[in-house]
Design a protein around this motif. Structure first.
Motif, PDB file in Angstrom:
ATOM      1  N   MET A 152       0.818  -1.200   0.000  1.00 42.59           N
ATOM      2  CA  MET A 152       0.000   0.000   0.000  1.00 42.59           C
ATOM      3  C   MET A 152       0.858   1.257   0.000  1.00 42.59           C
ATOM      4  O   MET A 152       0.381   2.315  -0.391  1.00 42.59           O
ATOM      5  N   ALA A 153       2.081   1.131   0.449  1.00 41.12           N
ATOM      6  CA  ALA A 153       2.964   2.294   0.493  1.00 41.12           C
ATOM      7  C   ALA A 153       3.246   2.843  -0.896  1.00 41.12           C
ATOM      8  O   ALA A 153       3.659   3.984  -1.039  1.00 41.12           O
ATOM      9  N   THR A 154       3.000   2.044  -1.936  1.00 46.80           N
ATOM     10  CA  THR A 154       3.264   2.499  -3.306  1.00 46.80           C
ATOM     11  C   THR A 154       2.098   3.287  -3.897  1.00 46.80           C
ATOM     12  O   THR A 154       2.246   3.878  -4.961  1.00 46.80           O
ATOM     13  N   LEU A 155       0.971   3.306  -3.228  1.00 49.77           N
ATOM     14  CA  LEU A 155      -0.180   4.047  -3.734  1.00 49.77           C
ATOM     15  C   LEU A 155       0.044   5.552  -3.597  1.00 49.77           C
ATOM     16  O   LEU A 155       0.734   6.015  -2.693  1.00 49.77           O
ATOM     17  N   THR A 156      -0.575   6.302  -4.481  1.00 48.11           N
ATOM     18  CA  THR A 156      -0.503   7.756  -4.442  1.00 48.11           C
ATOM     19  C   THR A 156      -1.205   8.271  -3.196  1.00 48.11           C
ATOM     20  O   THR A 156      -2.293   7.813  -2.848  1.00 48.11           O
ATOM     21  N   GLN A 157      -0.578   9.228  -2.538  1.00 48.57           N
ATOM     22  CA  GLN A 157      -1.182   9.871  -1.378  1.00 48.57           C
ATOM     23  C   GLN A 157      -1.458  11.328  -1.718  1.00 48.57           C
ATOM     24  O   GLN A 157      -0.630  11.987  -2.349  1.00 48.57           O
ATOM     25  N   CYS A 158      -2.622  11.809  -1.317  1.00 49.92           N
ATOM     26  CA  CYS A 158      -2.985  13.212  -1.537  1.00 49.92           C
ATOM     27  C   CYS A 158      -3.654  13.758  -0.284  1.00 49.92           C
ATOM     28  O   CYS A 158      -4.388  13.044   0.397  1.00 49.92           O
ATOM     29  N   ALA A 159      -3.421  15.034  -0.048  1.00 54.43           N
ATOM     30  CA  ALA A 159      -4.144  15.708   1.023  1.00 54.43           C
ATOM     31  C   ALA A 159      -5.588  15.872   0.580  1.00 54.43           C
ATOM     32  O   ALA A 159      -5.843  16.249  -0.570  1.00 54.43           O
ATOM     33  N   PRO A 160      -6.549  15.581   1.435  1.00 53.07           N
ATOM     34  CA  PRO A 160      -7.959  15.719   1.049  1.00 53.07           C
ATOM     35  C   PRO A 160      -8.293  17.104   0.512  1.00 53.07           C
ATOM     36  O   PRO A 160      -9.108  17.233  -0.399  1.00 53.07           O
ATOM     37  N   ASP A 162      -6.068   4.953 -10.232  1.00 48.01           N
ATOM     38  CA  ASP A 162      -5.774   3.964  -9.217  1.00 48.01           C
ATOM     39  C   ASP A 162      -6.248   4.544  -7.889  1.00 48.01           C
ATOM     40  O   ASP A 162      -6.641   5.699  -7.805  1.00 48.01           O
ATOM     41  N   TRP A 163      -6.181   3.742  -6.876  1.00 47.92           N
ATOM     42  CA  TRP A 163      -6.582   4.217  -5.564  1.00 47.92           C
ATOM     43  C   TRP A 163      -5.680   5.354  -5.123  1.00 47.92           C
ATOM     44  O   TRP A 163      -4.471   5.317  -5.315  1.00 47.92           O
ATOM     45  N   ILE A 164      -6.286   6.365  -4.531  1.00 52.14           N
ATOM     46  CA  ILE A 164      -5.572   7.486  -3.935  1.00 52.14           C
ATOM     47  C   ILE A 164      -5.821   7.421  -2.427  1.00 52.14           C
ATOM     48  O   ILE A 164      -6.965   7.386  -1.984  1.00 52.14           O
ATOM     49  N   VAL A 165      -4.753   7.394  -1.669  1.00 51.55           N
ATOM     50  CA  VAL A 165      -4.845   7.308  -0.220  1.00 51.55           C
ATOM     51  C   VAL A 165      -4.928   8.717   0.359  1.00 51.55           C
ATOM     52  O   VAL A 165      -4.182   9.607  -0.062  1.00 51.55           O
ATOM     53  N   TYR A 174      -2.932   8.160   6.569  1.00 48.15           N
ATOM     54  CA  TYR A 174      -1.876   7.170   6.357  1.00 48.15           C
ATOM     55  C   TYR A 174      -0.667   7.522   7.209  1.00 48.15           C
ATOM     56  O   TYR A 174      -0.316   8.679   7.296  1.00 48.15           O
ATOM     57  N   PRO A 175      -0.008   6.565   7.852  1.00 44.92           N
ATOM     58  CA  PRO A 175      -0.262   5.132   7.725  1.00 44.92           C
ATOM     59  C   PRO A 175      -1.553   4.727   8.444  1.00 44.92           C
ATOM     60  O   PRO A 175      -1.929   5.321   9.443  1.00 44.92           O
ATOM     61  N   PHE A 176      -2.198   3.713   7.882  1.00 40.57           N
ATOM     62  CA  PHE A 176      -3.440   3.220   8.453  1.00 40.57           C
ATOM     63  C   PHE A 176      -3.185   2.554   9.792  1.00 40.57           C
ATOM     64  O   PHE A 176      -2.115   1.994  10.031  1.00 40.57           O
ATOM     65  N   LYS A 177      -4.208   2.573  10.639  1.00 40.00           N
ATOM     66  CA  LYS A 177      -4.182   1.783  11.869  1.00 40.00           C
ATOM     67  C   LYS A 177      -4.245   0.314  11.470  1.00 40.00           C
ATOM     68  O   LYS A 177      -4.683  -0.016  10.361  1.00 40.00           O
ATOM     69  N   ALA A 178      -3.861  -0.573  12.362  1.00 41.95           N
ATOM     70  CA  ALA A 178      -3.779  -2.003  12.034  1.00 41.95           C
ATOM     71  C   ALA A 178      -5.106  -2.550  11.530  1.00 41.95           C
ATOM     72  O   ALA A 178      -5.141  -3.289  10.540  1.00 41.95           O
TER      73      ALA A 178
END
Length: 167
Positions: free
Chosen positions: A1-9, A141-144, A149-153
């Motif tokens: 999941m660390a490879t997914l794009t992350q964006c500020a909402p 693709d999915w945007i986190v 992130y990082p997600f809780k367990a």
């Protein structure tokens, strides 16, 4: 999941969203409010659910014990795409429909009937077909959501269960 794009909402507020992964949480009457939230979400589109987990409140201390949370992830394919801003408002309204009251006293034990957080989104595009009807499709693709992130367990387990193993 660390490879997914992350964006500020904030940078996606006006973007049209076609699919979303949510984290639901309740530490008060979860057996009542989780089904109510799932029913309301199903009215917005196709819903798939992860396993529900019971977790201790990670902010609890021995001096300030807190009730456990029941958490569940939801994969929602929207019938009609909407902006991220509209989605956020829809989920705040749904929390209110579940009697969510935001407490301002920091020392009080918070009763959270329903908390809905957006973990990931897929954006939508509109294509016009030859018949003149608009067709909504996921284009990304999915945007986190970077603020999640990082997600809780339990969130990571739910996301993996819904997205990585079933779709």
């Amino acid at each position: 999941m660390a490879t997914l794009t992350q964006c500020a909402p904030e940078s996606l507020q006006a973007q049209s969203v076609a699919e979303v992964v949510l984290a639901l949480g309740s530490n008060y009457q979860a057996e009542r409010y989780l089904p109510l939230a799932r029913e309301s979400l199903a009215a917005l589109g196709e819903v798939k659910l992860s396993t529900a987990f019971q977790n201790p409140d990670f902010t609890a201390t021995t001096q300030l014990p807190k009730p456990d949370y029941t958490n569940q992830c939801v994969y929602l394919v929207l019938t009609t795409p909407m902006s991220l801003q509209q989605l956020q408002q829809t989920f705040k309204t749904l929390e209110g429909d579940c009697n969510r009251r935001r407490q301002t006293e920091p020392k009080q034990v918070r009763r959270v009937t329903m908390d809905i957080d957006i973990l990931m989104v897929k954006l939508a595009t509109i294509e016009n077909s030859l018949s003149g009807y608009s067709i909504f499709k996921s284009i990304s693709d999915w945007i986190v959501m970077a603020d999640r992130y990082p997600f809780k367990a339990h969130e990571e387990a739910g996301v993996k269960e819904l997205i990585l193993t079933k779709l």
